[in-house]
Design an enzyme around this catalytic site. Structure first.
Site, PDB file in Angstrom:
ATOM      1  N   LYS A 267      -2.395 -12.892  -6.443  1.00  0.00           N
ATOM      2  CA  LYS A 267      -2.892 -11.839  -5.558  1.00  0.00           C
ATOM      3  C   LYS A 267      -4.133 -12.366  -4.850  1.00  0.00           C
ATOM      4  O   LYS A 267      -4.961 -13.051  -5.465  1.00  0.00           O
ATOM      5  CB  LYS A 267      -3.243 -10.587  -6.359  1.00  0.00           C
TER       6      LYS A 267
ATOM      7  N   MET B 118      -2.494  -1.632   0.670  1.00  0.00           N
ATOM      8  CA  MET B 118      -3.017  -1.793  -0.688  1.00  0.00           C
ATOM      9  C   MET B 118      -4.554  -1.826  -0.687  1.00  0.00           C
ATOM     10  O   MET B 118      -5.190  -1.258  -1.569  1.00  0.00           O
ATOM     11  CB  MET B 118      -2.471  -3.073  -1.312  1.00  0.00           C
TER      12      MET B 118
ATOM     13  N   CYS C 247      -5.327  -9.980   6.465  1.00  0.00           N
ATOM     14  CA  CYS C 247      -5.134  -8.696   5.779  1.00  0.00           C
ATOM     15  C   CYS C 247      -5.379  -7.546   6.755  1.00  0.00           C
ATOM     16  O   CYS C 247      -6.464  -7.438   7.313  1.00  0.00           O
ATOM     17  CB  CYS C 247      -6.061  -8.547   4.586  1.00  0.00           C
TER      18      CYS C 247
ATOM     19  N   ASN D  68       2.143 -12.917   7.659  1.00  0.00           N
ATOM     20  CA  ASN D  68       1.757 -11.745   6.879  1.00  0.00           C
ATOM     21  C   ASN D  68       2.537 -10.543   7.440  1.00  0.00           C
ATOM     22  O   ASN D  68       3.317 -10.678   8.380  1.00  0.00           O
ATOM     23  CB  ASN D  68       0.240 -11.534   7.012  1.00  0.00           C
ATOM     24  N   SER D  69       2.317  -9.397   6.853  1.00  0.00           N
ATOM     25  CA  SER D  69       3.020  -8.200   7.322  1.00  0.00           C
ATOM     26  C   SER D  69       2.693  -7.926   8.800  1.00  0.00           C
ATOM     27  O   SER D  69       1.664  -8.369   9.311  1.00  0.00           O
ATOM     28  CB  SER D  69       2.612  -7.000   6.465  1.00  0.00           C
TER      29      SER D  69
HETATM   30  C1  DHB Z   1      -3.511  -6.744   1.498  1.00  0.00           C
HETATM   31  C2  DHB Z   1      -2.525  -6.765   2.442  1.00  0.00           C
HETATM   32  C3  DHB Z   1      -2.283  -7.908   3.140  1.00  0.00           C
HETATM   33  O1  DHB Z   1      -1.311  -7.999   4.065  1.00  0.00           O
HETATM   34  C4  DHB Z   1      -3.044  -9.024   2.887  1.00  0.00           C
HETATM   35  O2  DHB Z   1      -2.817 -10.124   3.578  1.00  0.00           O
HETATM   36  C5  DHB Z   1      -4.039  -9.007   1.950  1.00  0.00           C
HETATM   37  C6  DHB Z   1      -4.264  -7.848   1.255  1.00  0.00           C
HETATM   38  C7  DHB Z   1      -3.785  -5.537   0.769  1.00  0.00           C
HETATM   39  O3  DHB Z   1      -3.698  -4.463   1.369  1.00  0.00           O
HETATM   40  O4  DHB Z   1      -4.154  -5.620  -0.410  1.00  0.00           O
END
Ligand code: DHB
Length: 307
Positions: free
Chosen positions: A43, A69, A126, A189-190
């Site tokens: 993570k 998250m 993120c 990433n998303s």
């Molecule tokens: C989180 C989401 C992400 O896409 C990322 O790259 C890092 C952290 C998150 O919300 O925890």
């Protein structure tokens, strides 16, 4: 064989978890290592542990997922200790995601002075920290970050990038990245700040940010294919590519590798199926290769045909 290499790390199987999925705790990471995954990513760690955003913050749909998250994690020391104490032949990749440039530099200094010599993945993408834009969409911030990092960081480094949507963006970002001794990039990433709506309840499905969150899964596969392909066409060949986004079958992975991915990460499908997914993906990819007469990933990697 479906083995692959990034830097000094050897992956017997080319599938690992995308950072943030099934990897917050030692128990989860151990389950991934015990599966037919090629390795595990931690993570994304911050210097100090974080509880993350309010619940609900993750939601599955038929075609994918949405999450906000907010970087819940146990803190960098927890992940460095986990790596130190874990006996495995498989690579453990360390993801770092400070919420400021100063924090990223502090975290990477800690990694630099640790015993860890595996791949470190600096997350510039993120979308879910409230009030913080994605660094990966700010070219000056990418450049400033890399200049500061490579002043002191001598270990293998990768960057987790957000998805780009314009060919000019690939040109601009690749020309910055090519100036630095990066070991790899991870695309994508998303897709940040999408919105899932429940028509029945007439409501959003996650709580943070009024329901906006990162989109993963089948929705984003064409975006992932495009980002991997576009970067493979522009980056120095020494910079490897982890392909991430919308992979739920061996065929999806085959397509990402055709676009130039060295290995492949899975997020949404791992959240849905758990670590047993890795054996299925290995088997499906091997079956496609056998049917086509390919013996190794390099027989087709990057060889996507154009008209
Ligand atoms: C989180 C989401 C992400 O896409 C990322 O790259 C890092 C952290 C998150 O919300 O925890």
């Amino acid at each position: 064989s479906i083995a692959a290499t990034i830097g000094n790390e050897k992956y017997e199987y080319p599938f690992i978890n995308a950072a943030g999925v099934y990897d917050e705790t030692a128990a989860q990471m151990n389950e991934i290592l015990d599966s037919q995954a090629g390795g595990v990513t931690t993570k994304s760690a911050t210097l100090v542990s974080r509880p993350g955003n309010p619940l609900p913050r993750y939601f599955n749909t038929e075609l994918g997922s949405i999450n906000s998250m907010g970087l819940p994690n146990q803190g960098l020391d927890y992940y460095l200790n986990y790596i130190e104490e874990t006996n495995t032949d498989k690579p453990i990749d360390l993801s770092i995601s400070g919420t400021s440039m100063a924090d990223n530099l502090k975290a990477l200094k800690k990694v630099q002075s640790s015993n860890f010599n595996g791949l470190t993945e600096l997350n510039l993408s993120c979308p879910n920290v409230i009030g913080k834009p994605q660094v990966g969409y700010d070219y000056d911030a990418i450049e400033d970050t890399l200049a500061a990092v490579f002043e002191f960081f001598t270990k293998p480094l990768g960057l987790k990038l957000p998805p780009y949507f314009d060919l000019q963006q690939y040109d601009a970002v690749a020309s910055i990245l090519n100036k630095y001794p990066l070991t790899y990039i991870n695309a994508i990433n998303s897709v940040g700040n999408g919105l899932v709506v429940d028509a029945e309840t007439e409501s959003v499905v996650i709580k943070p940010k009024g329901g906006f969150g990162g989109i993963g899964g089948t929705y984003i596969k064409p975006v992932a294919l495009a980002n991997v392909r576009a970067f493979r066409q522009r980056l120095n060949p020494e910079i490897k590519i982890i392909g991430t986004g919308g992979v739920s079958t061996g065929k999806d992975a085959f397509e990402l590798i055709l676009c130039g991915a060295d290995i492949v990460e899975v997020g949404t499908i791992l959240a849905k199926e758990g670590p047993a997914v890795f054996e299925r993906l290995d088997t499906e990819l091997k079956a496609i290769m056998e049917a086509k007469g390919y013996q190794k990933l390099s027989d087709f990697r990057g060889k996507l045909k154009e008209y």
